[in-house]
Each structure stands twice: as structure tokens, then as C-alpha cells.
Design a protein around this motif. Sequence first.
Motif, short mmCIF file in Angstrom:
data_model
loop_
_atom_site.label_atom_id
_atom_site.label_comp_id
_atom_site.label_asym_id
_atom_site.label_seq_id
_atom_site.Cartn_x
_atom_site.Cartn_y
_atom_site.Cartn_z
N ASP A 66 1.49 -9.67 -35.10
CA ASP A 66 0.14 -9.61 -35.68
C ASP A 66 -0.75 -8.84 -34.72
O ASP A 66 -0.96 -9.26 -33.57
CB ASP A 66 -0.37 -11.05 -35.85
N THR A 67 -1.27 -7.70 -35.16
CA THR A 67 -2.08 -6.87 -34.26
C THR A 67 -3.56 -7.03 -34.54
O THR A 67 -3.98 -7.28 -35.66
CB THR A 67 -1.72 -5.37 -34.43
N ALA A 68 -4.35 -6.84 -33.49
CA ALA A 68 -5.80 -6.82 -33.64
C ALA A 68 -6.21 -5.53 -34.32
O ALA A 68 -5.65 -4.46 -34.06
CB ALA A 68 -6.47 -6.94 -32.28
N GLY A 69 -7.21 -5.60 -35.19
CA GLY A 69 -7.63 -4.41 -35.92
C GLY A 69 -8.73 -3.62 -35.24
O GLY A 69 -9.02 -2.49 -35.63
N GLN A 70 -9.34 -4.19 -34.19
CA GLN A 70 -10.45 -3.49 -33.54
C GLN A 70 -9.95 -2.28 -32.75
O GLN A 70 -8.87 -2.29 -32.17
CB GLN A 70 -11.19 -4.44 -32.57
N GLU A 71 -10.75 -1.25 -32.71
CA GLU A 71 -10.35 0.00 -32.08
C GLU A 71 -10.03 -0.18 -30.59
O GLU A 71 -9.17 0.51 -30.05
CB GLU A 71 -11.44 1.06 -32.25
N ARG A 72 -10.72 -1.11 -29.91
CA ARG A 72 -10.50 -1.25 -28.47
C ARG A 72 -9.10 -1.75 -28.15
O ARG A 72 -8.66 -1.68 -27.00
CB ARG A 72 -11.55 -2.19 -27.86
N PHE A 73 -8.37 -2.27 -29.15
CA PHE A 73 -7.02 -2.77 -28.92
C PHE A 73 -5.94 -1.78 -29.36
O PHE A 73 -4.75 -2.06 -29.23
CB PHE A 73 -6.80 -4.10 -29.65
N GLU A 74 -6.33 -0.61 -29.85
CA GLU A 74 -5.34 0.32 -30.41
C GLU A 74 -4.37 0.82 -29.36
O GLU A 74 -3.18 0.98 -29.63
CB GLU A 74 -6.05 1.49 -31.10
N THR A 75 -4.85 1.08 -28.14
CA THR A 75 -3.96 1.53 -27.07
C THR A 75 -2.95 0.45 -26.73
O THR A 75 -1.77 0.72 -26.51
CB THR A 75 -4.76 1.90 -25.81
N LEU A 76 -3.40 -0.80 -26.71
CA LEU A 76 -2.52 -1.92 -26.41
C LEU A 76 -1.43 -2.07 -27.45
O LEU A 76 -0.27 -2.32 -27.13
CB LEU A 76 -3.34 -3.21 -26.33
N THR A 77 -1.79 -1.91 -28.72
CA THR A 77 -0.82 -2.15 -29.80
C THR A 77 0.08 -0.96 -30.10
O THR A 77 1.10 -1.12 -30.77
CB THR A 77 -1.56 -2.55 -31.10
N ALA A 78 -0.27 0.23 -29.58
CA ALA A 78 0.53 1.43 -29.89
C ALA A 78 1.99 1.27 -29.48
O ALA A 78 2.89 1.72 -30.19
CB ALA A 78 -0.07 2.65 -29.20
N GLN A 79 2.24 0.60 -28.35
CA GLN A 79 3.62 0.43 -27.89
C GLN A 79 4.46 -0.39 -28.86
O GLN A 79 5.68 -0.23 -28.94
CB GLN A 79 3.62 -0.25 -26.52
N TYR A 80 3.81 -1.28 -29.63
CA TYR A 80 4.55 -2.12 -30.56
C TYR A 80 5.01 -1.35 -31.80
O TYR A 80 5.97 -1.77 -32.45
CB TYR A 80 3.70 -3.33 -30.96
N TYR A 81 4.34 -0.26 -32.12
CA TYR A 81 4.81 0.59 -33.22
C TYR A 81 6.24 1.06 -32.94
O TYR A 81 7.09 1.09 -33.83
CB TYR A 81 3.92 1.81 -33.38
N ARG A 82 6.49 1.44 -31.70
CA ARG A 82 7.78 2.02 -31.34
C ARG A 82 8.92 1.01 -31.40
O ARG A 82 10.08 1.39 -31.48
CB ARG A 82 7.70 2.64 -29.93
N ARG A 83 8.58 -0.29 -31.35
CA ARG A 83 9.60 -1.32 -31.38
C ARG A 83 9.88 -1.85 -32.79
O ARG A 83 10.81 -2.61 -32.99
CB ARG A 83 9.17 -2.49 -30.50
N ALA A 84 9.04 -1.47 -33.73
CA ALA A 84 9.12 -2.06 -35.07
C ALA A 84 10.07 -1.30 -35.99
O ALA A 84 10.08 -0.07 -36.01
CB ALA A 84 7.72 -2.10 -35.70
N GLN A 85 10.87 -2.07 -36.75
CA GLN A 85 11.69 -1.46 -37.80
C GLN A 85 10.94 -1.43 -39.13
O GLN A 85 11.29 -0.66 -40.02
CB GLN A 85 12.99 -2.24 -37.98
N GLY A 86 9.92 -2.27 -39.25
CA GLY A 86 9.13 -2.32 -40.48
C GLY A 86 7.67 -2.60 -40.20
O GLY A 86 7.33 -3.26 -39.21
N ILE A 87 6.80 -2.09 -41.06
CA ILE A 87 5.35 -2.27 -40.90
C ILE A 87 4.73 -2.64 -42.23
O ILE A 87 4.98 -1.98 -43.25
CB ILE A 87 4.68 -1.00 -40.35
N LEU A 88 3.93 -3.72 -42.23
CA LEU A 88 3.08 -4.04 -43.36
C LEU A 88 1.68 -3.56 -43.02
O LEU A 88 1.06 -4.04 -42.07
CB LEU A 88 3.06 -5.55 -43.63
N LEU A 89 1.21 -2.59 -43.78
CA LEU A 89 -0.13 -2.03 -43.58
C LEU A 89 -1.07 -2.67 -44.60
O LEU A 89 -0.91 -2.49 -45.80
CB LEU A 89 -0.07 -0.50 -43.75
#
Length: 214
Positions: A66-89
Motif C-alpha cells: 500500500d503506497t502513499a499517494g502524496q507527491e513527497r513519497f513518490e521517490t520512496l515508493t519508486a523502488q517498489y515498482y521494480r519489485r512488483a509483478q502486478g499493480i492495481l492503479l
Amino acid sequence: MSHVDRNYDHLFKVLLCGDSGVGKTCLISQFTDNQIRRSHITTIGIDFKLKTFTVQGKRIRLQIWDTAGQERFETLTAQYYRRAQGILLVYDITQDATFGNVTKWLRNIEENAVDDVKVTLVGNKLDLDQQQGQRQVTTRKGEKLAKQHKCQFFETSAWSNTNITEAFTGLTEQILNSAEQRIGSERSESKLVLTSSIKSSVQQEPHGSSWCCG
């Protein structure tokens, strides 16, 4: 550790992303715990839940981030994109701005996720349309955008538990099919290499050799 010991056949990582307040945490709570979050608590950075269930006869464990939606957390959450096999947008069907930002989230996915990541677009808070008529984003708009980006589409409600299992299951099925195709391909390649190695060894055996016993 064997599959039997760990009690599941596959472990998949699924990421939820979208603007703050669209209901990502509520969707996860309903899917994993059958609970409704009655008060809104903003996710700070990253949180995750586990869910084990059966899909196509396979025991699947989902690690749901579960990722935070605020822009200030986007850098923090970017690394998790690379680990994911699936994404619910996820977007909120009662807030047109959250749908407008889907394009930004899709760009983040394209820039940070692996090439074969599976994406499902989710329009949440369906109950507010059914009960209170607050819809701002039509179903047709969501379907059209999902079709453009070749991803599945669901409208959901955490409050009424509508289409949540279907959305997670649909995404998991895509990931599972891709994983099993890859495993099948790797097995075929390994078998081909082994067959070629055996043929090569046979061809190198000396012919017409004789043995003498004294």
C-alpha cells in the motif's frame, strides 16, 4: 524450503498506487481482513498485508503493498515498482481529478516498473454513485482508458465489498499465467540444452574400440 513447507505454490508482489484518499488502504483491508476502514488514516510511505488464496488450482500468497499517494513519497515508493509483478492503479469515481492523475501514475509505472508488469485499473467508491449519485467519472471513461493501455478494468467499493475479490483475482491470474509460461519456457530451454549435451557426448564416444582380457 519446499512448496509443502511454505504452504503455497507462488509468492507474488502486488502494488497499489493512486492519489491519496482514493481508498487503497480500504480495498486492501476488505480483501485481506474482510474489514471496512470507517475512519481515514493516511498511509505514510509504505505498508503491506499478506493474503493466501487459491487461483486456478494454485495456492497463491500475495504480498500487497500500500503506497502513499502524496507527491513527497513518490521517490520512496519508486523502488517498489521494480519489485512488483502486478499493480492495481486506483482512482476515485467521485473525484475527476484523481482520474486525471491516472496518466501520471501510468507514466511512473512505465518509468519504474519491470517491462512485463501486469496492471489493473480500478475505479473505487462505487457505492457513492449507487447510493448518493456522486459519480464524476463515467464507467465508459474508465473502460476506454484501460483499453488504451491494455489493462483490466474494475469498478469497486470497499464499503459494499463490490468487485474487490474479482479485481485482485483478475490481476493475480494474469501474473500467474505469465509466471507459468516463463517457467514452461525455461524448462523447455533446459531440456533442449540437456538433449544437445547428450547428443554431443554420444558423438564424441570412440567407435570400434576393442577389449582384451588376459
